[in-house]
Structure formats: C-alpha cells, structure tokens
Design a protein around this motif. Sequence first.
Motif, PDB file in Angstrom:
ATOM      1  N   PRO A  34       0.974  -1.178  -0.022  1.00  0.00           N
ATOM      2  CA  PRO A  34       0.071   0.116  -0.073  1.00  0.00           C
ATOM      3  C   PRO A  34       1.013   1.184   0.099  1.00  0.00           C
ATOM      4  N   VAL A  35       2.085   1.142   0.682  1.00  0.00           N
ATOM      5  CA  VAL A  35       2.829   2.396   0.658  1.00  0.00           C
ATOM      6  C   VAL A  35       3.248   2.717  -0.887  1.00  0.00           C
ATOM      7  N   ILE A  36       3.797   1.783  -1.614  1.00  0.00           N
ATOM      8  CA  ILE A  36       3.990   2.044  -2.985  1.00  0.00           C
ATOM      9  C   ILE A  36       2.963   2.231  -3.885  1.00  0.00           C
ATOM     10  N   ILE A  37       1.724   2.119  -3.649  1.00  0.00           N
ATOM     11  CA  ILE A  37       0.579   2.373  -4.250  1.00  0.00           C
ATOM     12  C   ILE A  37       0.217   3.794  -4.108  1.00  0.00           C
ATOM     13  N   ARG A  80      -3.234  10.880 -28.495  1.00  0.00           N
ATOM     14  CA  ARG A  80      -2.344   9.538 -28.779  1.00  0.00           C
ATOM     15  C   ARG A  80      -1.790   9.148 -27.650  1.00  0.00           C
ATOM     16  N   LEU A  81      -1.388   9.864 -26.674  1.00  0.00           N
ATOM     17  CA  LEU A  81      -0.633   9.607 -25.406  1.00  0.00           C
ATOM     18  C   LEU A  81      -1.632   9.127 -24.471  1.00  0.00           C
ATOM     19  N   GLY A  82      -3.032   9.583 -24.743  1.00  0.00           N
ATOM     20  CA  GLY A  82      -4.059   9.112 -23.590  1.00  0.00           C
ATOM     21  C   GLY A  82      -4.226  10.365 -22.534  1.00  0.00           C
ATOM     22  N   LEU A  83      -3.451  11.550 -22.774  1.00  0.00           N
ATOM     23  CA  LEU A  83      -3.650  12.664 -21.888  1.00  0.00           C
ATOM     24  C   LEU A  83      -4.897  13.417 -21.807  1.00  0.00           C
ATOM     25  N   ASP A  84      -5.932  12.838 -22.621  1.00  0.00           N
ATOM     26  CA  ASP A  84      -7.156  13.588 -22.608  1.00  0.00           C
ATOM     27  C   ASP A  84      -8.229  12.718 -21.875  1.00  0.00           C
ATOM     28  N   LYS A  85      -7.698  11.754 -21.328  1.00  0.00           N
ATOM     29  CA  LYS A  85      -8.730  10.817 -20.498  1.00  0.00           C
ATOM     30  C   LYS A  85      -8.578  11.530 -19.060  1.00  0.00           C
ATOM     31  N   PRO A  86      -9.588  11.142 -18.381  1.00  0.00           N
ATOM     32  CA  PRO A  86      -9.427  11.515 -16.976  1.00  0.00           C
ATOM     33  C   PRO A  86      -8.134  10.807 -16.085  1.00  0.00           C
ATOM     34  N   LEU A  87      -7.682  11.620 -14.964  1.00  0.00           N
ATOM     35  CA  LEU A  87      -6.291  11.381 -14.490  1.00  0.00           C
ATOM     36  C   LEU A  87      -6.437   9.936 -13.742  1.00  0.00           C
ATOM     37  N   VAL A  88      -7.685   9.505 -13.342  1.00  0.00           N
ATOM     38  CA  VAL A  88      -7.763   8.169 -12.374  1.00  0.00           C
ATOM     39  C   VAL A  88      -7.602   7.398 -13.944  1.00  0.00           C
ATOM     40  N   THR A  89      -8.390   7.458 -14.768  1.00  0.00           N
ATOM     41  CA  THR A  89      -8.266   6.427 -15.887  1.00  0.00           C
ATOM     42  C   THR A  89      -6.804   6.191 -16.267  1.00  0.00           C
ATOM     43  N   GLN A  90      -6.018   7.733 -16.603  1.00  0.00           N
ATOM     44  CA  GLN A  90      -4.598   7.381 -16.740  1.00  0.00           C
ATOM     45  C   GLN A  90      -3.906   6.654 -15.884  1.00  0.00           C
ATOM     46  N   ALA A 136      -0.929   1.539 -14.003  1.00  0.00           N
ATOM     47  CA  ALA A 136      -0.923   0.572 -12.959  1.00  0.00           C
ATOM     48  C   ALA A 136      -0.985  -0.723 -13.689  1.00  0.00           C
ATOM     49  N   LYS A 137      -2.094  -0.877 -14.209  1.00  0.00           N
ATOM     50  CA  LYS A 137      -2.435  -2.266 -14.769  1.00  0.00           C
ATOM     51  C   LYS A 137      -1.196  -2.832 -15.868  1.00  0.00           C
ATOM     52  N   ASP A 138      -0.913  -1.804 -16.528  1.00  0.00           N
ATOM     53  CA  ASP A 138       0.088  -2.378 -17.431  1.00  0.00           C
ATOM     54  C   ASP A 138       1.569  -2.491 -16.662  1.00  0.00           C
ATOM     55  N   PHE A 139       1.630  -1.755 -15.962  1.00  0.00           N
ATOM     56  CA  PHE A 139       3.129  -2.078 -15.073  1.00  0.00           C
ATOM     57  C   PHE A 139       2.917  -3.438 -14.285  1.00  0.00           C
ATOM     58  N   VAL A 140       2.050  -3.728 -13.927  1.00  0.00           N
ATOM     59  CA  VAL A 140       1.787  -4.895 -13.061  1.00  0.00           C
ATOM     60  C   VAL A 140       1.887  -6.043 -14.119  1.00  0.00           C
ATOM     61  N   ARG A 141       1.548  -5.908 -15.038  1.00  0.00           N
ATOM     62  CA  ARG A 141       1.581  -7.128 -16.341  1.00  0.00           C
ATOM     63  C   ARG A 141       3.096  -7.022 -16.968  1.00  0.00           C
ATOM     64  N   GLY A 142       3.910  -6.082 -16.397  1.00  0.00           N
ATOM     65  CA  GLY A 142       5.067  -5.967 -16.982  1.00  0.00           C
ATOM     66  C   GLY A 142       5.491  -5.230 -17.985  1.00  0.00           C
ATOM     67  N   ASP A 143       4.350  -4.333 -18.597  1.00  0.00           N
ATOM     68  CA  ASP A 143       4.566  -3.457 -19.573  1.00  0.00           C
ATOM     69  C   ASP A 143       4.835  -2.078 -19.051  1.00  0.00           C
ATOM     70  N   TRP A 144       6.158  -1.691 -19.066  1.00  0.00           N
ATOM     71  CA  TRP A 144       6.417  -0.600 -18.424  1.00  0.00           C
ATOM     72  C   TRP A 144       6.206   0.534 -19.277  1.00  0.00           C
ATOM     73  N   GLY A 145       5.987   0.630 -20.580  1.00  0.00           N
ATOM     74  CA  GLY A 145       5.684   1.395 -21.675  1.00  0.00           C
ATOM     75  C   GLY A 145       6.863   2.023 -22.149  1.00  0.00           C
ATOM     76  N   GLN A 146       6.584   3.126 -23.008  1.00  0.00           N
ATOM     77  CA  GLN A 146       7.550   4.151 -23.718  1.00  0.00           C
ATOM     78  C   GLN A 146       7.635   5.498 -22.955  1.00  0.00           C
ATOM     79  N   SER A 147       8.693   6.243 -23.026  1.00  0.00           N
ATOM     80  CA  SER A 147       8.658   7.198 -22.407  1.00  0.00           C
ATOM     81  C   SER A 147       7.904   8.292 -23.415  1.00  0.00           C
ATOM     82  N   PHE A 148       7.143   9.166 -22.762  1.00  0.00           N
ATOM     83  CA  PHE A 148       6.375  10.197 -23.193  1.00  0.00           C
ATOM     84  C   PHE A 148       7.147  11.004 -24.197  1.00  0.00           C
TER      85      PHE A 148
END
Lengths: 560, 322
Positions: B14-17, B53-63, B68-80
């Motif tokens: 929980p501390v990390i979250i 394209r970067l999903g920045l138009d979505k609400p903050l919580v959605t972003q 978080a879901k991608d990270f847990v699945r091991g997909d750390w993504g690309q740098s913006f």
Amino acid sequence: MRRRRSAALLTLLAALSLVAAACGNNGGGDGKATTTTEGAKAVKGGTLVLGAEQEPDCADWISSCAGASWGTYTMGAQTMPRAFDLTPDAKTVPSSLLAGEPKLESGPPQKITYKINPKAVWSDGQPITSSDFKYTWDQIKNGSDIYDKTGYKDIASVDDSDPKTVVVTFTTPYAGWHDLFGGFYGVYPKHLLEGKDRNAEMKDGYKWSGGPWMIDHWTKGQEVALIPNPNYWGSKPNLDKAVFKFITDTAAESQAYKTGQIAMFYPQAQLELTQLFTLPNTKHDVNTSLSYEALWFNTAKDPLTDANVRQALAYATDRDAIVNSLFGPVQPGIKAINGFMTPGNKQWYTSEPFKKYKKDLTKVDELMKAAGYTKGADGMWAKGGKPATLAISTTAGNKRRELTEQLLQSQWKEAGFNLTTNNTKAGTLFGEWGPQGVFQIALYAQVPPSTDPGICSTFCSENIPTTANPSGQNWTRLASPAIDTPWKQVDKELDETKRKDLVEQGQKSLADALPGLPIDPFPDVLIYNSAKLNGPIGHNFAFGPFVNMNLWWCTGGNCG
Amino acid sequence: MLTFIVRRLAYSIPVIIIASALVFGFTRATTDPLARLAQSRDAAELLPRERHRLGLDKPLVTQYTRWAKDFVRGDWGQSFISRRDVKSEIRDKLGNTVQLIFWGILFSASIAIAVGVYSAARQYSALDYTFTGLSFLGLSMPVFWFALMAIQFLIYEPTVLFHLKQPIFLSVGLHSANDHSLVDYLRHLTLPVLTLSVQLVAGWSRYQRSSMLDVMSSDYIRTAKAKGVTRRKVLLKHGLRNALIPLTTVMAIDIGALFGGLIITEHIFAWPGMGRLFFDALLSGDTNMVLPWLMVTAVFIIGFNLLADVLYGVLDPRIRLS
C-alpha cells in the motif's frame, strides 16, 4: 605484512597509471596535410570532443519526439541531406544537394522545380532521387505524429517521374518554401525506410547518411559520436571522429572546457562565461541569434485592454538598460531589439517600428491621463479609485528572467506602476497559463525555427485560443485587422521585395497595437580552444555552429 | 523470520501504491509533457493529436489505473518524450548508478570505519578533534559546491600547475571518447565517488565513533582487558565487531536511499544514472518514466530497510524478529 606491501604496491601502480594517462597522448591521426576551402592547411585525423548542453530526445526529425535544436546541431545537420543551407550572414542558399537554384513559378498553382546534384548519394552509394523527396513529403503530410506539417500540408503533389528532378506543386501559395525539404527535417531515404516503421528505425539514431558525417553511436545520457561518411560527395571531414558529450549543467560544462576535456562548447549566454574568455588559447565569438525575449501583454485583462496603458508601459521601460544588464558583459554594445525579430535575421530585420519606445516619463503621463488614470498620493496610477495593478509571470528559477523582472519593477515603479511577480514552472506557463490566458504580463522567449519572417501563428486573430482552437498560439489575445492583413499576406507573398514591405508593415502594426514589447536578442556564444581546433568556425543560426565541422581540423591531427 | 519478511513486504505494497498515486497526481498537476511542443508552428493541430495519442485527454484516474495495470503486467511502456522503452532505459541507468554506489560505499565504509575506530580509541586526541571538525565540514558542505571545487582543485589546478597534457582525473561521464580502458574508467570514477562519499564518510564515521565508544565502555570489554587480552585484539575483535552492528543497519538504509538520490552528483559529472534520469523525466512531465523509476527506487529502499532489520537480528542474537 606481505599483503600490506602488495596493497601498497598496487595503490602506487594505480596512481602511477593515472599520472601516466594524464601525461600521455590521446587520439591519433596520420598527419597528412590537405587544403580546406578556406585556403589554410588542414590536417587529417584526430578526435574532436565537444560539449552539448542538451541531449536530443529522438532522431526521427519529423516526429513529435524530435523538435529540439540540439538534435539538429549534433546529428540532423550532419547526416540529413537538405535543399537549402543558411550562410553565416543568415541568407538562404541552395545546398550541395541541389544542382542550382530551384525554379519558382508563382502560378497559380505555385510550383517549385528542384534539380538534384547528380553526384548526390546516400552513404550506401544509392543516388538521392526525387522519390526521396516524395517519400519525405508523404511521411510528413500523412504521418500521425509529425512535429510540424507547415508548408508540407499545402503541397498538392510531388512529381518524381525524373529521378533527378523534383516538381512540387502547391494547393495554396506558400512563401516559406525555402524551409521545405531542409530546415530541421531534411530529406529521408525512401529505399531504406519505405514499408518500415520510420520512427522505430530512426528514433535512437540511424546508420545511413546523406551528409558529411554518419552516426557511429549514440549512447543515451553520455555521448553521440560521428564518423565521416565515406560516400559524401562534398568536402569529406578532416577529423576521424567528432564526439558530443552531453553535459547538461552549464557550470560543469565550463569546468569541462577549462580542464581540457572538451575543445569547444556552445552555451546559453550568461554572465559567468566571461571568466572563460581570458583563458589561454581560448577564442570566443558572440553574435546576435534569431531568438529573442519579449514582454507579452494579455490584452484581455485589465488594465492591458487599453492600448494607451500598454504604450505607457513601453515608454516606462528602459529596454537598453535591461539588455545591457543582462548581456552587456558577454556582448558589449548589445541593444534592445526593435521588432519581433532580431538583427541576426539580416534579410528581414527592420530596426524602426519599436525604436520610438524609449524611456519617456512625460509620454507615460500623457498616455495614462488619456486612458483616464490619475496619480494618487502614493505616486501610483489609479482609475476610479482602482490602482493599475500589474503582475508579471515567467519561468520560475530562470535567473536572467528574474533579474529582468526586478529591473522592470524598479523602472515601472518610477513611472507609477506597481509590478508584482507571479512566476511558475515552464510547463504551467506554456501548458496552461498561456493557452488559458491566466497571466497578465508574461516574459518568455521565442525561438524561430528558421529565418522565415512569418509570425502570423503568434499574432493573427485566428490563432487566439478558443474552445474550438484551444492550442492557438496568440496568447496576447489581441484581435486586430491591422495586424492580420500584413502577416497573413507575408505567408503567401512570393515576391521577396513585396514580402519585405509587408514585414515592415506588420511590425509597425504590432508596434502601434502593442500586444507585446520586444526586449533582448539572445547572444549566440561559441567558446573553443584555438590551440587545438582550426577551420572556418562560426555561427549558423539554423543548423548550429557545428554544421561545417567537416572543414575543421585538429592541430597536428590531434585534438586531445 | 520468514513471517516477518513476508509481513514487511505486504505492508510495503500500500505504501508503494499511495506513493505512486501521489507522484502521478503531483507530476501531472505541475508539468505538461506536451509543453515543449508549443514551439511548433503547427501546435494548434499537433497538441490535441498528441494529447489523444498519449491518452492525456482521459481523466487522471483512468490514466493512472491504465498505467498501473500495464505496469503490473510487466509492460512499463514508452517514454512520453523520447519514446524509448522505459524498462531498458531504467536498466541501463540503474547499472551506471550501481557502479557509483558500489565504489562509493566501499570507499566510504572503509574510511568511515577506520576514522571512527581511531577517533574512539584516541578520544579527545588532536586527530580525533580534526576528524570531528572535518566530519561537520563534510556534513554541512553542499554536494554541488564540493563537486565543482573538486573539479577546480583536483583537475584544473594540478593540470595548470604541473603543465599536464591532460588532467589526472576526469569529470565528464564514464569514459573518454577514444579510451575505454580500466585506467580511464578510474579517472572518471574518482571524483563522483569522492563527492558521493563526503557526506557518507562524515555521517558514518561519527556513528562508528559513538558506537565504538559505547562498546568500549561495556563490561565484557573491561573483562577482556582484565584477562590480559591485547589492546589491539580488544579493539578489533571484541570492540569493532560489536560496534559494527548499528552501523551496518544505518548503512543498509542509506544505501537503499542512494539508488534514487544521486541527482546532483550525476548531474555535475554527466554521469548517466538514475538520479539524472529522474530529474530530466520530472522536469519534462514524463510520468511514464517517473513512475517506474519510483517503483524501482521504492523497491530498493524497502528492500534495504528490510535488510537492515534482518541483519540486525542476524548480527545480534539478543534481538528476535517477531
């Protein structure tokens, strides 16, 4: 005991090896003499190490991940073939990619015919053809992640039926056509990229080239190294290698130069640099760049809605005194600019429009009284009991801009204005306060991407941010037909004499309506070790000072 | 012991979250990854397109939840900003920081322990006072200032004074343009390690001194002395071993924090490590880079804190982990 002796011996050996390394020779070169275009005797060989104060984000120059000047300076200008070069006196001339000046047909439709130099080839020996131009245009026009489509989106077709002739036809007249197939972009090799993910192929560097240099390696966070392109058709580099070290801290970069770890650097102008000017074998060259800083008035906010107040502020400002305080020691004799452009842009600069705005407190009084203000007992202007309060915003932490604010506070107080500061982070200022019109007066710089004089995107009324166009760049929110008419025409007029007249007319309209007050031109500073480095070293405001590095050489073939 | 470790790890989730959510919120609120694109003449078209394209138009919580879901699945993504793979970027930078930390810890621990032991053994001697003064100087000296002074006085001045062709030490990056030898590496490593070590040595030597003084006044040390054990043996075998226990735990905690805390040292010495990566990513609003960085750093901090607790129990059998 023996162990301790061995340890001591090892320590001694390590220390000796460090000293030996310090006294040793670094780099080589065969020492063969040749002659440069400057007529001086050049020597082949050696590795030149340069300082780069910013690291580019990516090397796919047309993509939205690019757009940083240092990408062009370190890699783009050295590896991408381009249609036009910029001379040291900021004139646009056909590059060695072309066989001569392109043919312009005003039309309509406007047509440009480029003849490609028959000798022009890519580093793999394949000729550079009209299909490469067409591929570049197609990628930019139809790409989804393109940094700037200006001009390319006005092209109707690119005819590549003759491999060495490119015919570009426009849908609407585009006066800035010299920036196309060049500038920060260049021409892309169709035969190497077609059918592939262009961005993935290029973003981390690429192994092909159409310029004098090739990228040897780009180690992120550390350096980018260039080696000569063996198939370059122009003057091949004298140096064996050029390495840009990314040193993002200016103080550390100065120290790296002082200690001989880099032979040249290209820092942002700041007063501390003068300490380096007196070092032995150090040459510094300072010139006025294309970039400038200005005060930007939000004309939708009181009291700046009134042109008289804006003009009164301009007359309350001693712009030359500010410029001298900021840059005088670095560039003696520097003066405030008199237009939204700098004298560095020799072809288009006009020195008259803002010349009238010199400190004149009598004029301030006249204008403020005309606007209905009176001076209170505290010496400050007020209207209907409401003081003319002003707040200025800039990027927090930028010392030069904060000093400018302090000077303005002092000058404007003398004229009867109370100026407070309301600074914020760059991201907030440019991402929110500018587009949303939160600021009242802002202080920030403009970095023109080329010498093209068009500034309609910053001042035309169609570019005022609205709900429909939230990303419009006219953050001053001044809508004026007197400004719109000449600047819109500047973007379309192909006759350069008429265009110059329109630029003058446009700058005059800006000086009268005053959506902002131009202040300081940025000095372009080069510092290098003349005992190590030779050649025609100078400024290039579009492509950076390293653009002709193929003509440079190390003394004795060794820059170490 | 195992239960203790598992429980500590569970507490840290929980501390990390919470930390990642706060950092995400703060970074988004204060920086805009698209601000740099405002200079484009085409910004009016480019900005909304990139925001989408970067999903920045979505609400903050959605972003945040998507990340978080991608990270847990091991997909750390690309740098913006650079579009580089975040995982490989962090791996590369972590490798460089580990080099700095490894040598820094080795150097700092050796000096700090030696100084601490000497100061305790020769309490109130001239050298003890000197070390005390130097420690306070080290603790109070700003890192960036020390780094620049080190470059001036250990690189520039000796080069001028002895007319060297090249300085003995170097201050730009990991290696020279044409030299990847061990000697060249050491020439680059020395000053960053020295800079990193100044405050560590100052702090740890004070800690070691007081810990050593505590131990040396213990009954068992008195007994050992009474039994005629040599001074050297009392000091090193009985005294030092026990005095190292608290220092070991302090070191473990400090080492954990170093994985993300070398921003200034890395910045001045152009060292491409984790600190510089974080600094650049934070300034440009690159939350895709900042958040995985935070996760990695948090793992090290939590891991080394846990190690400190475990080590304490292992080194001192009187302490039981429950």
